[in-house]
Design an enzyme around this catalytic site. Structure first.
Site, mmCIF file in Angstrom:
data_model
loop_
_atom_site.group_PDB
_atom_site.id
_atom_site.type_symbol
_atom_site.label_atom_id
_atom_site.label_comp_id
_atom_site.label_asym_id
_atom_site.label_seq_id
_atom_site.Cartn_x
_atom_site.Cartn_y
_atom_site.Cartn_z
ATOM 1 N N LYS A 29 1.808 2.265 -5.210
ATOM 2 C CA LYS A 29 2.142 1.557 -6.649
ATOM 3 C C LYS A 29 1.121 1.684 -7.493
ATOM 4 O O LYS A 29 1.637 2.272 -8.674
ATOM 5 C CB LYS A 29 2.264 0.038 -6.226
ATOM 6 C CG LYS A 29 3.441 -0.486 -5.181
ATOM 7 C CD LYS A 29 3.551 -1.909 -4.889
ATOM 8 C CE LYS A 29 2.275 -2.483 -4.336
ATOM 9 N NZ LYS A 29 1.998 -2.152 -2.830
ATOM 10 N N GLN A 57 1.868 -6.196 -3.142
ATOM 11 C CA GLN A 57 2.369 -6.391 -1.872
ATOM 12 C C GLN A 57 3.691 -5.599 -1.662
ATOM 13 O O GLN A 57 3.909 -4.331 -2.260
ATOM 14 C CB GLN A 57 2.616 -7.574 -1.236
ATOM 15 C CG GLN A 57 1.407 -8.362 -1.071
ATOM 16 C CD GLN A 57 0.732 -9.013 -2.511
ATOM 17 O OE1 GLN A 57 1.315 -9.593 -3.224
ATOM 18 N NE2 GLN A 57 -0.432 -8.458 -2.905
ATOM 19 N N ARG A 73 -5.438 0.680 8.533
ATOM 20 C CA ARG A 73 -3.968 0.445 8.401
ATOM 21 C C ARG A 73 -3.242 1.031 9.630
ATOM 22 O O ARG A 73 -3.559 2.175 10.278
ATOM 23 C CB ARG A 73 -3.349 1.112 7.232
ATOM 24 C CG ARG A 73 -3.896 0.412 5.750
ATOM 25 C CD ARG A 73 -3.394 1.076 4.983
ATOM 26 N NE ARG A 73 -3.769 0.708 3.369
ATOM 27 C CZ ARG A 73 -3.960 1.300 2.438
ATOM 28 N NH1 ARG A 73 -3.604 2.581 2.300
ATOM 29 N NH2 ARG A 73 -4.541 0.628 1.319
ATOM 30 N N ASN A 87 -5.346 -10.237 -3.561
ATOM 31 C CA ASN A 87 -4.949 -9.482 -2.075
ATOM 32 C C ASN A 87 -4.351 -8.329 -2.465
ATOM 33 O O ASN A 87 -4.755 -7.249 -1.556
ATOM 34 C CB ASN A 87 -4.039 -10.385 -1.513
ATOM 35 C CG ASN A 87 -2.707 -10.913 -2.468
ATOM 36 O OD1 ASN A 87 -2.696 -10.519 -3.535
ATOM 37 N ND2 ASN A 87 -1.744 -11.423 -1.739
ATOM 38 N N ALA A 88 -4.176 -7.865 -3.750
ATOM 39 C CA ALA A 88 -3.608 -6.312 -3.847
ATOM 40 C C ALA A 88 -4.793 -5.604 -4.073
ATOM 41 O O ALA A 88 -5.877 -6.258 -4.615
ATOM 42 C CB ALA A 88 -2.805 -6.444 -5.109
ATOM 43 N N GLY A 89 -4.550 -4.145 -3.598
ATOM 44 C CA GLY A 89 -5.727 -3.468 -3.928
ATOM 45 C C GLY A 89 -4.864 -2.211 -4.375
ATOM 46 O O GLY A 89 -4.124 -1.451 -3.512
ATOM 47 N N HIS A 90 -4.731 -1.846 -5.672
ATOM 48 C CA HIS A 90 -3.833 -0.653 -6.346
ATOM 49 C C HIS A 90 -4.974 0.386 -6.772
ATOM 50 O O HIS A 90 -5.830 0.209 -7.293
ATOM 51 C CB HIS A 90 -3.229 -1.013 -7.408
ATOM 52 C CG HIS A 90 -2.080 -2.181 -7.035
ATOM 53 N ND1 HIS A 90 -1.195 -2.723 -7.808
ATOM 54 C CD2 HIS A 90 -1.829 -2.740 -5.821
ATOM 55 C CE1 HIS A 90 -0.354 -3.621 -6.992
ATOM 56 N NE2 HIS A 90 -1.078 -3.545 -6.087
ATOM 57 N N GLY A 144 -10.701 -2.973 3.400
ATOM 58 C CA GLY A 144 -11.325 -1.662 4.162
ATOM 59 C C GLY A 144 -10.750 -1.882 5.799
ATOM 60 O O GLY A 144 -11.342 -0.775 6.385
ATOM 61 N N ASP A 151 1.018 -1.225 0.006
ATOM 62 C CA ASP A 151 0.087 -0.036 -0.011
ATOM 63 C C ASP A 151 0.752 1.269 0.116
ATOM 64 O O ASP A 151 0.586 2.361 0.674
ATOM 65 C CB ASP A 151 -0.951 -0.029 1.343
ATOM 66 C CG ASP A 151 -1.751 -1.224 1.255
ATOM 67 O OD1 ASP A 151 -2.407 -1.777 0.224
ATOM 68 O OD2 ASP A 151 -2.267 -1.576 2.537
ATOM 69 N N SER A 206 5.417 11.970 -4.754
ATOM 70 C CA SER A 206 4.096 12.247 -4.961
ATOM 71 C C SER A 206 3.479 13.069 -3.843
ATOM 72 O O SER A 206 3.600 12.890 -2.418
ATOM 73 C CB SER A 206 3.340 10.669 -4.966
ATOM 74 O OG SER A 206 2.190 10.947 -4.998
HETATM 75 P P1 GDP Z 1 -0.825 0.312 -3.472
HETATM 76 O O1 GDP Z 1 -1.305 -0.936 -2.981
HETATM 77 O O2 GDP Z 1 0.639 0.509 -3.505
HETATM 78 O O3 GDP Z 1 -1.030 0.693 -4.996
HETATM 79 O O4 GDP Z 1 -1.184 1.410 -2.601
HETATM 80 P P2 GDP Z 1 -2.930 1.470 -2.120
HETATM 81 O O5 GDP Z 1 -3.895 2.275 -3.448
HETATM 82 O O6 GDP Z 1 -3.384 0.374 -1.314
HETATM 83 O O7 GDP Z 1 -3.006 2.690 -1.036
HETATM 84 C C1 GDP Z 1 -2.389 3.928 -1.284
HETATM 85 C C2 GDP Z 1 -3.236 5.245 -1.109
HETATM 86 O O8 GDP Z 1 -2.836 6.323 -1.095
HETATM 87 C C3 GDP Z 1 -4.470 5.143 -2.036
HETATM 88 O O9 GDP Z 1 -5.741 5.579 -1.588
HETATM 89 C C4 GDP Z 1 -4.074 6.320 -3.037
HETATM 90 O O10 GDP Z 1 -5.014 6.973 -3.817
HETATM 91 C C5 GDP Z 1 -3.183 7.209 -2.096
HETATM 92 N N1 GDP Z 1 -2.098 8.137 -2.472
HETATM 93 C C6 GDP Z 1 -1.174 7.497 -3.344
HETATM 94 N N2 GDP Z 1 -0.067 8.480 -3.531
HETATM 95 C C7 GDP Z 1 -0.801 9.462 -2.660
HETATM 96 C C8 GDP Z 1 0.120 10.864 -2.406
HETATM 97 O O11 GDP Z 1 1.109 11.213 -2.910
HETATM 98 N N3 GDP Z 1 -0.615 11.524 -1.430
HETATM 99 C C9 GDP Z 1 -2.010 11.205 -0.817
HETATM 100 N N4 GDP Z 1 -2.450 11.875 -0.108
HETATM 101 N N5 GDP Z 1 -2.555 10.007 -1.319
HETATM 102 C C10 GDP Z 1 -1.768 9.107 -1.959
HETATM 103 P P1 IMO Z 2 -0.882 -4.036 -2.116
HETATM 104 O O1 IMO Z 2 -0.514 -4.730 -3.569
HETATM 105 C C1 IMO Z 2 -0.875 -4.630 2.027
HETATM 106 C C2 IMO Z 2 -1.226 -8.853 3.721
HETATM 107 C C3 IMO Z 2 -2.300 -9.106 4.469
HETATM 108 C C4 IMO Z 2 -1.782 -10.127 5.447
HETATM 109 C C5 IMO Z 2 -0.771 -10.828 4.754
HETATM 110 C C6 IMO Z 2 -1.147 -12.104 4.074
HETATM 111 O O2 IMO Z 2 -2.342 -3.358 -2.323
HETATM 112 O O3 IMO Z 2 0.171 -3.342 -1.551
HETATM 113 P P2 IMO Z 2 -2.441 -12.677 1.797
HETATM 114 O O4 IMO Z 2 -3.965 -12.507 1.921
HETATM 115 O O5 IMO Z 2 -1.648 -12.484 1.006
HETATM 116 O O6 IMO Z 2 -2.328 -14.239 2.440
HETATM 117 O O7 IMO Z 2 -2.051 -12.130 3.503
HETATM 118 O O8 IMO Z 2 -0.082 -10.042 3.804
HETATM 119 N N1 IMO Z 2 -1.148 -8.284 2.489
HETATM 120 C C7 IMO Z 2 -1.291 -6.937 1.996
HETATM 121 N N2 IMO Z 2 -1.049 -5.800 2.809
HETATM 122 N N3 IMO Z 2 -1.002 -4.756 0.787
HETATM 123 C C8 IMO Z 2 -1.338 -5.584 0.133
HETATM 124 O O9 IMO Z 2 -1.114 -5.348 -1.269
HETATM 125 C C9 IMO Z 2 -1.332 -6.843 0.612
HETATM 126 N N4 IMO Z 2 -1.594 -8.113 -0.029
HETATM 127 C C10 IMO Z 2 -1.344 -8.891 1.223
HETATM 128 O O10 IMO Z 2 -2.874 -8.030 5.153
HETATM 129 O O11 IMO Z 2 -1.090 -9.246 6.415
HETATM 130 MG MG MG Z 3 -3.016 -1.577 -1.640
#
Ligand code: GDP
Ligand code: IMO
Ligand code: MG
Length: 430
Positions: free
Chosen positions: A15, A223, A304, A37-40, A301, A12, A412
């Protein structure tokens, strides 16, 4: 020019935003490990998109590839395709391909993942419950089902029946759970096969053709480095190798094709799920960062956990991935803090160490050693050049570069694509 973009912390890091932004300069974007498991998260003109499986290049209409190293839940993939199509964003076989060698997540993988976590109670890992671990287990035990099997009913049906003999024994006898009916799975996956067949391809060759034609390929990690199954905080990790090296195995390219490795660094640290987190802040500052950064899991949800930036783990990530550039995200979230702490080492017994320990016991008795830097109060979200940042924000970036030993290439300052300071665009070598 081919680049790997990975997370340096516990996921998170932002990326999705960075890959979406850089996709403007690339021809192909490839996921190589993990699953849904990812959420981008991507934010385009104020609208938020969260991608779990489809690479974050899809909004830029680039050829997106799901590599052999990804474990794919076909239902989630179809839902993402339908969601994008509903928005008028192309996500058809012309610009989205799935490796014929990628393994599928089956209904029993999710059931086993959840049943195990329930049974472990307070010892649980805190998985996302998406069946990731059980799917990789079957891949390693050579009983998994791949997309190439999906399109061959003669292979697929007996494989499902055979798999369920063992899985149902485990589910019913060990977990006292309901068995899975093989016929309903055969029917359901048969329907998925009908829709997904045109997407299934020999993607390693597609990637090679793009490279040979002079195109740019971006490999999108999921991850973070400290969730890596080998190098992370085992057992509180995911079930795949999240490090840059796995871009090669998980996509089918050689290491000599990769020229840049960018590590995404959130300007502080977060972790979702259980496991060690030396710089975690459980008090007021942690809450403030959590609220200001809207730190809720994009997949589950969950709130963190938040803490100060930890350069011990960043140095570890720099070495393990061979980072050539840092991308520092969410710098805007730190605005308004009087001072900012940065962890430079861990106090372990009577010494200060700066290497990340492998043992959980040792890690548990490590206490972060901090350096305190002055904060800034100006809103920086409209800043687009490094020099226009407040001097204390520049000093913070410089100190991170010094401690980690890798220069910052991108900063960023907001979730939107354009809320970015590009110090060095990897696709435009000077
Ligand atoms: P990822 O899993 O690495 O793609 O990251 P996530 O999408 O799970 O979580 C990053 C969160 O931070 C998301 O809600 C993005 O919209 C937000 N985000 C990314 N870059 C920035 C930034 O520079 N500033 C702020 N305020 N939010 C950001
Ligand atoms: P992105 O790509 C943050 C964490 C889970 C748990 C551990 C194992 O959005 O960064 P799993 O379901 O993979 O067996 O869970 O890894 N986890 C993440 N934490 N960002 C993620 O992906 C994750 N994918 C898995 O919360 O601790
Ligand atoms: Mg994520």
């Amino acid at each position: 020019m081919n680049i790997v973009v990975i997370g340096t912390q516990w996921g998170d890091e932002g990326k999705g935003k960075i890959v979406d932004m850089l996709a403007a300069y690339s021809d192909m974007v490839v996921r190589f490990q993990g699953g849904n498991n990812a959420g981008h998260t991507m934010v385009v003109e104020g609208e938020q998109f969260i991608s779990h499986l489809i690479p974050s290049g899809i909004l830029q209409n680039k050829h997106c590839i799901i590599g052999n190293g990804v474990v794919v839940d076909p239902l989630v993939l179809l839902e993402e395709i339908d969601f994008l199509s509903g928005k008028g964003i192309p996500a058809g076989p012309k610009n989205l391909s799935i490796s014929e060698k990628a393994h599928m997540i089956m209904p029993w993988h999710k059931q086993i993942d959840l049943a195990r976590e329930n049974r472990k109670g307070s010892n649980k890992i805190g998985t996302t419950g998406r069946g990731i671990g059980p799917a990789y287990e079957d891949k390693a035990s050579r009983t998994g089902l791949r997309f190439i099997d999906l399109i061959d009913r003669d292979v697929f049906e007996p494989k499902i029946r055979e798999a369920l003999e063992e899985k149902n024994f485990y589910l019913t006898r060990y977990f006292s759970a309901e068995p899975v009916d093989p016929e309903s799975v055969i029917k359901m996956y048969g329907e998925y096969a009908g829709r997904l067949e045109p997407y299934i391809a020999d993607v390693s060759n597609m990637i090679h053709e793009t490279i040979e034609g002079g195109g740019h390929v971006m490999f999108e990690g999921a991850q973070g480095s400290h969730l890596d199954i080998d190098h992370g905080t085992y057992p509180f990790v995911t079930s795949s190798n999240t490090l840059a090296g796995n871009a090669c195995c998980g996509a089918g390219v050689g290491p000599n094709q990769i020229s840049e490795i960018f590590g995404i660094v959130k300007a502080y640290t977060t972790r979702v799920g259980r496991g060690p987190f030396p710089t975690e802040l459980t008090g007021e500052i942690g809450n403030r960062i959590q609220e200001k950064g809207a730190e809720f899991g994009a997949t589950t949800g969950r709130r963190r956990r938040c803490g100060w930036l930890d350069t011990v783990i960043l140095k570890n990530a720099a070495r393990l991935n061979g980072l050539t550039g840092l991308v520092i995200t969410k710098l805007d979230v730190l605005c308004g803090l009087e001072t900012i702490d940065i962890c430079t080492g861990y106090q372990y017994r009577d010494t200060v160490i700066d290497r990340f320990p492998a043992g959980l016991k040792q890690l548990d008795s490590c206490r972060p050693v901090y350096e305190t830097l002055p904060g800034w109060s100006e809103d920086i979200s409209a800043v687009r050049t490094l020099n226009a940042l407040p001097k204390n924000a520049i000093a913070y970036i410089k100190r991170i570069e010094e401690l980690v030993g890798v220069p910052a290439a991108i900063i960023s300052v907001g979730p939107g694509r354009e809320e970015t300071i590009m110090v060095r665009n990897p696709f435009n070598p000077v």
